[in-house]
Design a protein around this motif. Sequence first.
Motif, PDB file in Angstrom:
ATOM      1  N   ARG A 158      27.863  44.774  33.327  1.00  0.00           N
ATOM      2  CA  ARG A 158      28.845  44.366  33.935  1.00  0.00           C
ATOM      3  C   ARG A 158      28.538  44.626  35.643  1.00  0.00           C
ATOM      4  O   ARG A 158      27.910  45.519  35.720  1.00  0.00           O
ATOM      5  N   LYS A 159      28.808  43.487  36.304  1.00  0.00           N
ATOM      6  CA  LYS A 159      28.529  43.570  37.856  1.00  0.00           C
ATOM      7  C   LYS A 159      29.616  44.012  38.431  1.00  0.00           C
ATOM      8  O   LYS A 159      30.808  43.405  38.160  1.00  0.00           O
ATOM      9  N   VAL A 160      29.525  44.582  39.484  1.00  0.00           N
ATOM     10  CA  VAL A 160      30.622  45.027  40.360  1.00  0.00           C
ATOM     11  C   VAL A 160      30.112  44.829  41.923  1.00  0.00           C
ATOM     12  O   VAL A 160      29.227  45.471  42.128  1.00  0.00           O
ATOM     13  N   GLU A 165      34.335  46.507  45.196  1.00  0.00           N
ATOM     14  CA  GLU A 165      35.247  46.434  44.224  1.00  0.00           C
ATOM     15  C   GLU A 165      35.316  47.322  43.344  1.00  0.00           C
ATOM     16  O   GLU A 165      34.482  48.367  43.436  1.00  0.00           O
ATOM     17  N   THR A 166      36.515  47.527  42.520  1.00  0.00           N
ATOM     18  CA  THR A 166      36.405  48.728  41.645  1.00  0.00           C
ATOM     19  C   THR A 166      36.130  48.531  40.077  1.00  0.00           C
ATOM     20  O   THR A 166      36.312  47.236  39.604  1.00  0.00           O
ATOM     21  N   LEU A 167      35.241  49.142  39.620  1.00  0.00           N
ATOM     22  CA  LEU A 167      34.768  49.298  38.177  1.00  0.00           C
ATOM     23  C   LEU A 167      36.181  49.671  37.470  1.00  0.00           C
ATOM     24  O   LEU A 167      36.535  48.673  36.411  1.00  0.00           O
ATOM     25  N   ALA A 216      32.359  50.484  43.842  1.00  0.00           N
ATOM     26  CA  ALA A 216      30.896  50.159  44.271  1.00  0.00           C
ATOM     27  C   ALA A 216      30.689  50.059  45.867  1.00  0.00           C
ATOM     28  O   ALA A 216      31.563  49.365  46.214  1.00  0.00           O
TER      29      ALA A 216
END
Lengths: 247, 247
Positions: B49-51, B55-57, B114
Motif C-alpha cells: 500500500r502506498k501512503v 497521509e495516515t496509514l 507518513a
Amino acid sequence: MDQSIFRPVHQSTCGVACSNCNLREICLPVGLSRSELDHVDRRLVSSRRKVARGETLYRAGDRFDSVYAVWTGFFKTRLSSKDGRDQVVGFQMGGELLGLDGIGARRHEVDAVALEDSQVCVIPFAELEALALEVVGLQQQFHRILSREIVHDHGVMLLLGSMYAEERLAAFLLNLTFRLRARGFSASTVVLRMTREEIGSYLGLTLETVSRTFSKFQAEGLLFVRNRQIRITDPIGLQAVVDGASA
Amino acid sequence: MDQSIFRPVHQSTCGVACSNCNLREICLPVGLSRSELDHVDRRLVSSRRKVARGETLYRAGDRFDSVYAVWTGFFKTRLSSKDGRDQVVGFQMGGELLGLDGIGARRHEVDAVALEDSQVCVIPFAELEALALEVVGLQQQFHRILSREIVHDHGVMLLLGSMYAEERLAAFLLNLTFRLRARGFSASTVVLRMTREEIGSYLGLTLETVSRTFSKFQAEGLLFVRNRQIRITDPIGLQAVVDGASA
DNA sequence: CGTAGATTTGAACGTCCTCAAGTCGAGTGG
DNA sequence: CCACTCGACTTGAGGACGTTCAAATCTACG
C-alpha cells in the motif's frame, strides 16, 4: 488469619493449576475454553516462587528463561543506565506478567523488585511458546498482553512528554485505582506499596514534587493522604486534572 | 533512474514475496529457514500500500485488521489525548512494523503518519497468527519484535523521565544513526525526515529547545546542522553527552 | 518570485529541581 | 513499655532548565 477467600488457592507445591486460580480472569488464561484451560494446566508446569520484599525476581543482564505472573504482592520494574540513573518503568500487581522485556534479546533488560512479600508463577518461556502453537486462545491472549504493554508504555510516554506534575500524579492514581478495581478492591481507598521516590521516578519527578502535589490535592479536596494511605474523595475532579483542568 | 539496487524488488502486483525483499534480514522474516520463508511467501499474502507524505496509514480508533511492515519511506506514530495534546511515540523506517498497538483492543491506538511518500507491506493479522502456529521461526521472531518494542519504549521512558534536553537529543540522534547504519546507510550523514516540532514532541521538548540544542552541538563541534541535513562529526562526543558528560 | 511553513535566536517567565531543615512513623533494643 | 534510630515524608527558599512569546530569517515549492 489471613487465609482470606480473596487469596488465590494454592493447589499443590509442585504443579500449579491456572484453572483453580482466582486470577484466571485477569491473567494469561483469559478467555480460554475449559478444554484449553485443561491443556494449559497440564502442560504449562509453572512452579511458584516467593520473593521477599526488597528482593529481585530477576536483574537486568540475567539470562531470560521464563516470564512470571504475579500471584500475590506487588513489583516494580526498574531500568538503570550506565551512569547510575534509575527509571521505574512499571508497577505490577496480581495477574500481570513480568519479564516480557527479555524475549527480544534473551536477557532481561530491567530489574524486577518486589515491593512487598510476593509470589509469582514461573512460566518457562519455551513451554509457553510451544503451547501457544497448540492452544490458539493462549497465543492470541499472549499477543494481546504484549500489545497492551506497548499501549501502556505509550500512555506513559504521553504523560512524561507532555503533562504537568499534577496531571501526571492524577493519571497515575487513576490508573492504579482502575487496576485495583478490576481485582475487586475499592476504587477510593488505596494503600501505596511504593515510596514517593519510586512514584517520582516513574513519573519523571522528584520525591519532593510528588509529596507537594499530594498535599495540594488534599488541600483542594480531591483526596486524603496519610502516609501511604490514600482516600480518593473526588475521582471526577482527578480526571479533570488529567484532562487539563487548568486549560 | 531511481531503480537503484538498494530499492527492494517488487516481485508482483498482487502477491509480494518476502524472500526477494532486500529487507528480509531486518524485517519480520529474520532468521527463517529457506523452507519457512517459502511458507511465508505462499501464505502471508501481503499486498502493498502506498501512503503519500502527510497521509495516515491508519488512525487511532480505526479497526485493527493488519500490521504493516515499512518497505520504503518513513513514518511517525502519534498519540493524541482528549484535550488535544499530541505525543509522537515513535519513528519507523524500512523493515519496522506498524500497528502492533492495535492487537490488544482490536482498535488502533495511535495515528500512523507518513513523513515522506512511503510504501508498506500489508500483513493481515489473522493470517499472521495462523501462520505463526505453523512456522515456529515466525512465531518466535514476532515475539521478539513485540518484546523489542517494549524495550525500546522503556528506553524512551528513561530518556523522558530522567535526562536533560541535550542528553535526549544526543540519544535520539545516535539511535537514528544506529538504525540507519543497520540498513546500510552512512552513520555520519543523516537527513531528518521530521520537523523540529516532531522531534520535540518525541523527546518531550519544544521545537525551540530542539533547535537551540542543535545549534549548541554545532558550536561544540559535535555535528554540522544545515536544515534537516545533519553531519555527525563526533559520535563519541555525542555518546558522552548521553552518558552524562556534565556529571 | 511570492507565500506559507519551518527554523533560528532572543528575552522574560514558570515549573520543577536542588538543597536544607524539620517531622513523622515503624521497627529495635533496652 | 519506652527511648532510640533510621528511613520516609513534608515543607520552605532559591535557582536552573526549559517554556512561552516574539520577531527575524530561511526554504521549499507552486
